[in-house]
Write an enzyme that holds these catalytic residues in place. Structure first.
Site, PDB file in Angstrom:
ATOM      1  N   SER A  37       0.846  -1.196   0.000  1.00 41.85           N
ATOM      2  CA  SER A  37       0.000   0.000   0.000  1.00 41.85           C
ATOM      3  C   SER A  37       0.882   1.247   0.000  1.00 41.85           C
ATOM      4  CB  SER A  37      -0.878  -0.040   1.265  1.00 41.85           C
ATOM      5  OG  SER A  37      -2.005   0.769   1.125  1.00 41.85           O
ATOM      6  N   GLN A  65       1.676   6.267  -6.882  1.00 42.74           N
ATOM      7  CA  GLN A  65       0.434   6.969  -6.571  1.00 42.74           C
ATOM      8  C   GLN A  65       0.614   8.454  -6.888  1.00 42.74           C
ATOM      9  OE1 GLN A  65      -0.966   7.647  -2.462  1.00 42.74           O
ATOM     10  NE2 GLN A  65      -2.824   6.544  -3.043  1.00 42.74           N
ATOM     11  N   GLY A  73      -0.289  -2.356   4.389  1.00 43.13           N
ATOM     12  CA  GLY A  73       0.441  -1.146   4.762  1.00 43.13           C
ATOM     13  C   GLY A  73       1.440  -1.417   5.863  1.00 43.13           C
ATOM     14  N   ARG A  74       1.041  -1.107   7.096  1.00 45.73           N
ATOM     15  CA  ARG A  74       1.988  -1.123   8.212  1.00 45.73           C
ATOM     16  C   ARG A  74       2.629  -2.470   8.469  1.00 45.73           C
ATOM     17  NH1 ARG A  74      -2.403   1.856  11.712  1.00 45.73           N
ATOM     18  NH2 ARG A  74      -3.603   0.692  10.167  1.00 45.73           N
ATOM     19  N   ARG A 120      -7.529   5.009  -6.017  1.00 48.53           N
ATOM     20  CA  ARG A 120      -7.828   4.774  -4.589  1.00 48.53           C
ATOM     21  C   ARG A 120      -8.900   5.757  -4.158  1.00 48.53           C
ATOM     22  NH1 ARG A 120      -4.070   3.725   0.726  1.00 48.53           N
ATOM     23  NH2 ARG A 120      -4.368   1.617  -0.071  1.00 48.53           N
ATOM     24  N   TYR A 170      -7.696  14.200   0.353  1.00 45.90           N
ATOM     25  CA  TYR A 170      -6.812  15.014  -0.481  1.00 45.90           C
ATOM     26  C   TYR A 170      -7.610  15.599  -1.656  1.00 45.90           C
ATOM     27  CZ  TYR A 170      -3.360  13.289   2.725  1.00 45.90           C
ATOM     28  OH  TYR A 170      -2.682  13.016   3.889  1.00 45.90           O
ATOM     29  N   ALA A 222       2.329   8.483  -2.084  1.00 44.95           N
ATOM     30  CA  ALA A 222       1.768   9.675  -2.715  1.00 44.95           C
ATOM     31  C   ALA A 222       2.910  10.524  -3.263  1.00 44.95           C
ATOM     32  CB  ALA A 222       0.967  10.463  -1.681  1.00 44.95           C
ATOM     33  N   LEU A 269      -5.725  -2.714   8.157  1.00 40.55           N
ATOM     34  CA  LEU A 269      -5.555  -3.720   9.202  1.00 40.55           C
ATOM     35  C   LEU A 269      -5.662  -5.150   8.678  1.00 40.55           C
ATOM     36  CD1 LEU A 269      -7.249  -1.954  12.249  1.00 40.55           C
ATOM     37  CD2 LEU A 269      -4.822  -2.445  11.918  1.00 40.55           C
ATOM     38  N   CYS A 329       3.599   7.306   2.586  1.00 44.91           N
ATOM     39  CA  CYS A 329       4.541   8.432   2.581  1.00 44.91           C
ATOM     40  C   CYS A 329       5.706   8.162   3.519  1.00 44.91           C
ATOM     41  CB  CYS A 329       3.851   9.700   3.082  1.00 44.91           C
ATOM     42  SG  CYS A 329       2.700  10.372   1.909  1.00 44.91           S
TER      43      CYS A 329
HETATM   44  C1  FNR Z   1      -0.184   5.756   4.847  1.00 46.35           C
HETATM   45  N1  FNR Z   1      -1.285   5.657   3.995  1.00 46.35           N
HETATM   46  C2  FNR Z   1      -1.251   6.270   2.760  1.00 46.35           C
HETATM   47  N2  FNR Z   1      -2.272   6.073   1.888  1.00 46.35           N
HETATM   48  C3  FNR Z   1      -2.194   6.561   0.643  1.00 46.35           C
HETATM   49  O1  FNR Z   1      -3.122   6.368  -0.140  1.00 46.35           O
HETATM   50  N3  FNR Z   1      -1.089   7.263   0.231  1.00 46.35           N
HETATM   51  C4  FNR Z   1      -0.030   7.503   1.060  1.00 46.35           C
HETATM   52  O2  FNR Z   1       0.979   8.067   0.649  1.00 46.35           O
HETATM   53  C5  FNR Z   1      -0.141   7.046   2.385  1.00 46.35           C
HETATM   54  N4  FNR Z   1       0.845   7.295   3.313  1.00 46.35           N
HETATM   55  C6  FNR Z   1       0.877   6.599   4.497  1.00 46.35           C
HETATM   56  C7  FNR Z   1       2.008   6.665   5.322  1.00 46.35           C
HETATM   57  C8  FNR Z   1       2.092   5.878   6.462  1.00 46.35           C
HETATM   58  C9  FNR Z   1       3.321   5.935   7.307  1.00 46.35           C
HETATM   59  C10 FNR Z   1       1.010   5.031   6.812  1.00 46.35           C
HETATM   60  C11 FNR Z   1       1.072   4.144   8.034  1.00 46.35           C
HETATM   61  C12 FNR Z   1      -0.122   5.002   6.033  1.00 46.35           C
HETATM   62  C13 FNR Z   1      -2.365   4.705   4.290  1.00 46.35           C
HETATM   63  C14 FNR Z   1      -1.945   3.280   3.919  1.00 46.35           C
HETATM   64  O3  FNR Z   1      -1.716   3.134   2.542  1.00 46.35           O
HETATM   65  C15 FNR Z   1      -3.022   2.263   4.342  1.00 46.35           C
HETATM   66  O4  FNR Z   1      -4.184   2.555   3.626  1.00 46.35           O
HETATM   67  C16 FNR Z   1      -3.309   2.326   5.842  1.00 46.35           C
HETATM   68  O5  FNR Z   1      -2.103   2.327   6.571  1.00 46.35           O
HETATM   69  C17 FNR Z   1      -4.177   1.169   6.297  1.00 46.35           C
HETATM   70  O6  FNR Z   1      -3.562  -0.060   5.982  1.00 46.35           O
HETATM   71  P1  FNR Z   1      -2.726  -0.906   7.108  1.00 46.35           P
HETATM   72  O7  FNR Z   1      -1.533  -0.100   7.485  1.00 46.35           O
HETATM   73  O8  FNR Z   1      -3.652  -1.117   8.270  1.00 46.35           O
HETATM   74  O9  FNR Z   1      -2.360  -2.176   6.399  1.00 46.35           O
END
Ligand code: FNR
Length: 354
Positions: free
Chosen positions: A22, A99, A322-323, A229, A181, A57, A300, A25
Site C-alpha cells: 500500500s 500513486q 500497509g503497516r 484509490r 486530499y 503519494a 488492518l 509516505c
Molecule cells: C499511509 N497511507 C497512505 N495512503 C495513501 O493512499 N497514500 C499515502 O501516501 C499514504 N501514506 C501513508 C504513510 C504511512 C506511514 C502510513 C502508516 C499510512 C495509508 C496506507 O496506505 C493504508 O491505507 C493504511 O495504513 C491502512 O492499511 P494498514 O496499514 O492497516 O495495512
C-alpha cells in the site's frame, strides 16, 4: 494453489500474487527526489515477494505535497532517479506502481514524526488550494478556492505527471482520490461547496476526477494500468457515501480504470471511525459485488490467513498491506511458506526460508 498466490492478469500485466504494498509516505525526500532511503525501502519489499508495489503519494505539483519532504514528479529532472527505482523493483520481481497525488487543503504539513500539523509560515509552508475555501482544521490555512482555469491546469499537471511516470517505468499509475486530499475534496459535498460545473450534483463533483482519468487513459497501452484509490465513505451524514462510491466505481470501470482500491475517511476532522480488523472490507466487497471491477481491500490486514480468507470469500481481488509491511518486509515470503507455495526466492535467502 492458494488464492493469495494466484496470479492476476490485468491487460498485459501479470501480477504474480495478490499482495500489493500500500502507498505509504516516507517524508524523506528533498525537492521531491527519491534517494537511498526510498531505494532501500521499496526494493526490500520487492525482494520480500510483494507482487505489486505502489510508491507513496507522489505530488504532481510542489504545492500538492502533504509535506516539504514528499516525493514529487512535477519536473522532468525527477524521472532519472525514479527510473533506477522502477528498474530495481522489476529486477527483483515486483510490478512498480506510483500513486499520483495532490493534497489540496491538506498540504503544507510537517513530517508525521513531528506531529504532522500544518505549517502556516516560513520556508516549509505555502498557500494551499481546494475546491472551496474551507480549512480542514479550524485553525488551518484557509485554502484558496480554485478557479475553473486553475482546475484545468491541475488536470494537465496530472497528465504531465502520468507521462513522466510512464517514462520512469511505472506499470501501474494509481490516482489518489482518497483520504481527504484534493480529488476527494471535490468528490465530497462536505468540502465542495461550488456552484459551477465542479460542484453540487454527483455528476459535477466527480467531474474533476473523470477529467484526470480521461487525460491519462489515452497515454496507456496494454502494459500500463490505471488504478484509483477512493475513500468509500466520509463516515458522516451528508458526506461522500458508499452508494456514491459504487456509482463512481462503475463509471470508472466503464471508462477503463482497471482497479478500485478501497479505503475510507480522511476528509472530515474529528470524525469517529470504528477502526478494527477488516473494518473497511465491507466497502470493498460491496463495490466488487455491484460493479465487478477488480477491487483492492486495505486496512488492518495483518495475517496471512485473514488475507487468504478475504480472497477466498471473494471480498476483494487484491490485498493492500500497509503497516505490516513496514514491520515485516518479508510478509509475502513468509506467507508463501505458511501457504505451502513453491515460489521463486532470491537465491541468497532461499535456504533460510525453505
Ligand atoms: C499511509 N497511507 C497512505 N495512503 C495513501 O493512499 N497514500 C499515502 O501516501 C499514504 N501514506 C501513508 C504513510 C504511512 C506511514 C502510513 C502508516 C499510512 C495509508 C496506507 O496506505 C493504508 O491505507 C493504511 O495504513 C491502512 O492499511 P494498514 O496499514 O492497516 O495495512
Amino acid at each position: 494453489m492458494s488464492k493469495l498466490f494466484s496470479p492476476l492478469q490485468i491487460k498485459g500485466i501479470s501480477l504474480k500474487n495478490r499482495i500489493v504494498m500500500s502507498p505509504m509516505c516516507q517524508y524523506s525526500a528533498i525537492d521531491g527526489f527519491v534517494n537511498d532511503w526510498h531505494y532501500t525501502h521499496y526494493i526490500s519489499r520487492a525482494i520480500g515477494g510483494c507482487g505489486t508495489i505502489i510508491q507513496e503519494a507522489t505530488s504532481v505539483v510542489p504545492e500538492g505535497r502533504i509535506s516539504y519532504a514528499d516525493l514529487g514528479i512535477w519536473k522532468d529532472e525527477h524521472i532519472g532517479a525514479l527510473k533506477e527505482l522502477t528498474s530495481a523493483i522489476e529486477k527483483y520481481g515486483a510490478i512498480p506502481g506510483i500513486q499520483l497525488a495532490h493534497a489540496g487543503r491538506k498540504a503544507s504539513c510537517d513530517l508525521a514524526w513531528k506531529g504532522g500539523h500544518q505549517i502556516k509560515s516560513g520556508v516549509d509552508s505555502w498557500q494551499t488550494v481546494a475546491p472551496s475555501p474551507i480549512p480542514f482544521y479550524e485553525n488551518d490555512i484557509t485554502p484558496l478556492e480554485l478557479s475553473s482555469e486553475d482546475i484545468k491546469t491541475i488536470v494537465d499537471k496530472f497528465k504531465e505527471a502520468a507521462e513522466r511516470a510512464i517514462k520512469a517505468g511505472y506499470k501501474v499509475l494509481e490516482l489518489h482520490a482518497a483520504h481527504g486530499y484534493l480529488i476527494h475534496q471535490f468528490l465530497s459535498p462536505i468540502t465542495n461547496h461550488r456552484s459551477d460545473e465542479y460542484g453540487g450534483s454527483f455528476e459535477n463533483r466527480i467531474r474533476f476526477l473523470l477529467q484526470i482519468v480521461d487525460k491519462i487513459l489515452p497515454l496507456l497501452n496494454e502494459n500500463l494500468s490505471l488504478w484509483v484509490r477512493i475513500s468509500a465513505t466520509d463516515w458522516v451524514e451528508n458526506g461522500w457515501n458508499p452508494d456514491e462510491s459504487v456509482k463512481l466505481s462503475s463509471r470508472l470501470k466503464s471508462k477503463g480504470v482497471d482497479v478500485i482500491d478501497v479505503s475510507t475517511g480522511g476528509n472530515v476532522a474529528h470524525v469517529k471511525i470504528p477502526v478494527a480488523q477488516g473494518y473497511q472490507i465491507p466497502f470493498a466487497s460491496e463495490i466488487r459485488q455491484k460493479t465487478e471491477v477488480i477491487t483492492g481491500a486495505v486496512g488492518l490486514i495483518t495475517q496471512v490467513s485473514q488475507a487468504e480468507d478475504l480472497l477466498d470469500k471473494s471480498k476483494c481481488d487484491l490485498v493492500f498491506i500497509g503497516r505490516e509491511l513496514l514491520r515485516n518486509p518479508y510478509f509475502a515470503l513468509q506467507a508463501a511458506i505458511e501457504l505451502d507455495e513453491d515460489i521463486d526466492f532470491q537465491k541468497q535467502y532461499e535456504r533460510s526460508f525453505k
